[in-house]
Design an enzyme around this catalytic site. Structure first.
Site, PDB file in Angstrom:
ATOM      1  N   CYS A 105       0.837  -1.206   0.000  1.00 19.39           N
ATOM      2  CA  CYS A 105       0.000   0.000   0.000  1.00 19.39           C
ATOM      3  C   CYS A 105       0.879   1.265   0.000  1.00 19.39           C
ATOM      4  O   CYS A 105       1.561   1.530  -0.969  1.00 19.39           O
ATOM      5  CB  CYS A 105      -0.990  -0.038   1.162  1.00 19.39           C
ATOM      6  SG  CYS A 105      -2.380   1.108   0.945  1.00 19.39           S
ATOM      7  N   HIS A 129      -3.671  -5.270   0.574  1.00 24.75           N
ATOM      8  CA  HIS A 129      -3.142  -5.709   1.875  1.00 24.75           C
ATOM      9  C   HIS A 129      -3.127  -7.238   1.974  1.00 24.75           C
ATOM     10  O   HIS A 129      -4.144  -7.851   2.306  1.00 24.75           O
ATOM     11  CB  HIS A 129      -3.985  -5.121   3.013  1.00 24.75           C
ATOM     12  CG  HIS A 129      -3.780  -3.655   3.201  1.00 24.75           C
ATOM     13  ND1 HIS A 129      -2.799  -3.137   4.013  1.00 24.75           N
ATOM     14  CD2 HIS A 129      -4.406  -2.588   2.655  1.00 24.75           C
ATOM     15  CE1 HIS A 129      -2.835  -1.818   3.973  1.00 24.75           C
ATOM     16  NE2 HIS A 129      -3.802  -1.456   3.146  1.00 24.75           N
ATOM     17  N   GLU A 161      -1.877  -8.998   4.245  1.00 26.60           N
ATOM     18  CA  GLU A 161      -1.883  -9.448   5.644  1.00 26.60           C
ATOM     19  C   GLU A 161      -3.283  -9.659   6.200  1.00 26.60           C
ATOM     20  O   GLU A 161      -3.447 -10.309   7.242  1.00 26.60           O
ATOM     21  CB  GLU A 161      -1.109  -8.454   6.518  1.00 26.60           C
ATOM     22  CG  GLU A 161      -1.768  -7.108   6.749  1.00 26.60           C
ATOM     23  CD  GLU A 161      -1.527  -6.075   5.641  1.00 26.60           C
ATOM     24  OE1 GLU A 161      -1.731  -4.881   5.890  1.00 26.60           O
ATOM     25  OE2 GLU A 161      -1.141  -6.483   4.516  1.00 26.60           O
TER      26      GLU A 161
END
Length: 525
Positions: free
Chosen positions: A85, A181, A183
């Site tokens: 990001c 993202h 994660e």
């Protein structure tokens, strides 16, 4: 034994709410990592000697003049770099690409990216196939700005309809950028991408495993403590319990645990702590029954912050008194975990804001002339629990819902009295017991009962009674930063209410709290 810190990833934090999640995902893969602020020096990075670097997300705009930048050394260190990001945007901008400010066309939430080029980061990963036969990935976006031109040497790996560079790569230098993202769980194959980065691209071995962490911790404790004695404040909570077990393995009876029963614990909790750690595991425990001392100190005090401070001060005084009796103790053990370390670093730089005062044992007297032992300071909470299981602690204890440090002191609203605590203990035990029986306990993130210092009229048989009110609280949350109230079945709530009112003399009404966070907090005080 492999050194569990030999292979490691450095994560640079630009302020994203997801940064700790990246670290937890890398650890889950089996690789050690640390989380540092973005403005680290070249010397610090060299000393840490990471096998790879991740540039995390952040709320700033790369297009702003004073926005944070990665240290230039990141791109000359000769190790793989992954920008996520904001991390991708600053990487692009710093290496000669361009970033434009988003004007009303950012991407927030679910998106599907189409892979255009093969990349080591996305090897053998796809969620679907596009009409043109290209792999599609379900991802989670959260960005306004976007890369409008990638740096020289990079290729476009993936795009969306509104984001021409959703992923980019320079395979020769092993530099990668993703606008989404990986994660978060909404990015379905995100963990596999991070595995590719940590294990394949950075060539890290997966040595970070519970058994190895325990072995390493015990060895380090033995070296640090030697033949000295250690004192630990054991609360029965997850962190102090795991510290107690590690120290017991490392130094045996040279550990003295001080268990302070403040009269604010759950039903039978003090006895359970003594039975488990004293009788079952054979630890040396000093049991201090200080119920009256805590209640006397809080008498007449209704303010939540003041109650927290009183509870903290009385605990410190008692612990200080007990530690002076352990004349040979040279070390004080604490259950500090990695988020505490990150948080205190944040507050040192002025970036953290305290909403409720913390009730860790961090407020121990400055004049305690002891060394500090913190065997969990590298670990996240989920890692502490896994280590606890490996050490033989029961699952039910390790995965119990969170319980505040001040205990019932902040679940009895207003002034705390023994009568109120006793009623609350019984009501809470019924609620939790029924949650277990209905197989709902593990389906909610936290559940508890609150005592309201108001009387309400009730009818029992032919008579009226005028007794106290309790509120049930149950929430569902991923990170405890935000939470939804749990939609428990009406018949279940009715059963709990009936049992509390019928079985506990002194409670005439049960209500259910349907407030979300925000605007309400999870705990009432």
């Amino acid at each position: 034994m492999n050194n569990i810190h030999d292979h490691k990833i450095l994560i640079l934090d630009f302020g994203s709410q997801y940064t700790q999640l990246i670290a937890r995902r890398i650890r889950e893969i089996g690789v050690y990592c640390e989380l540092w602020a973005w403005d680290v020096s070249e010397e610090q990075i060299k000393e840490f000697a990471p096998n790879g670097i991740i540039l995390a997300g952040g709320p700033e705009s790369v297009t702003a003049k004073d926005s944070p930048r990665a240290p230039e050394y990141v791109f000359t260190a000769g190790v793989p770099v992954l920008g996520i990001c904001y991390g991708m945007q600053t990487m692009s901008e710093q290496l000669g690409g361009k970033v434009i400010q988003g004007v009303g066309e950012g991407e927030f939430g679910y998106a599907q990216v189409e892979l255009q080029t093969q990349s080591e980061l996305f090897k053998s990963i796809e969620d679907a196939i596009s009409d043109s036969g290209k792999p599609l990935l379900d991802v989670w976006m959260s960005h306004g700005d976007k890369v409008s031109e990638i740096p020289e040497g990079f290729v476009t790996v993936a795009n969306t309809e509104t984001c021409p560079y959703a992923a980019m790569a320079n395979e020769e230098k092993k530099f990668y950028g993703v606008q989404f993202h990986p994660e978060v769980t909404h990015t379905r194959q995100g963990k596999r991408m991070l595995e590719h980065f940590a294990l394949d691209i950075c060539q890290c071995d997966a040595n970070w495993k519970p058994a190895s962490i325990i072995e390493d911790a015990i060895e380090r404790l033995k070296q640090q403590i030697g033949d000295d004695e250690v004192i630990l404040g054991l609360s029965g909570g997850v962190d102090s319990s795991v510290v107690a077990m590690l120290l017991h393995r490392a130094i045996g009876d040279k550990l003295t645990c001080v268990f302070v029963d403040n009269g604010l614990l759950r039903l039978n909790e003090a006895q359970q702590v003594m039975d488990m750690f004293g009788d079952h595991f054979g630890l040396n425990i000093v049991h201090v029954d200080a119920e009256n001392r805590f209640l006397d100190a809080m008498a007449g005090e209704a303010d939540p912050e003041a109650k927290r401070k009183i509870i903290g001060h009385v605990f410190v005084d008692i612990f200080d008194e007990e530690s002076k009796k352990c004349v040979n103790a040279k070390w004080l053990a604490q259950g500090t975990i990695y988020p505490d370390v990150i948080e205190s670093a944040g507050s040192a730089t002025g970036k953290a804001h305290v909403i409720k005062s913390h009730h860790n044992v961090g407020g121990l007297p400055d004049d305690m002339e002891m060394g500090l032992v913190e065997p969990l300071r590298e670990l996240f909470k989920d890692e502490v629990r896994k280590i606890g299981l490996e050490l033989g602690l029961p699952y039910d204890m390790l995965y119990r819902h969170p319980f505040p440090g001040p205990g019932l002191g902040v679940r009895v609203l207003g002034e705390v009295k023994k009568e109120y605590c006793d009623l609350l203990r019984l009501a809470d035990a019924i609620f939790i017991e029924e949650l277990h029986k209905a197989d709902l306990y593990n389906k909610v993130s936290q559940a508890f009962t609150v005592f309201l210092p108001v009387r309400s009229v009730g009818v029992m048989g032919d008579g009226r009674k005028y007794d106290w009110v309790v509120s049930l609280r149950a929430v569902e949350t991923i990170d405890f930063m935000t939470a939804h109230w749990a939609h428990l079945p009406y018949d279940f709530l009715g059963r709990v209410s009936n049992r509390i009112i019928n079985e506990i003399d002194g409670i005439s009404r049960v209500v259910y709290d349907i407030s979300g966070k925000p605007p309400a907090t999870i705990e009432w005080e």
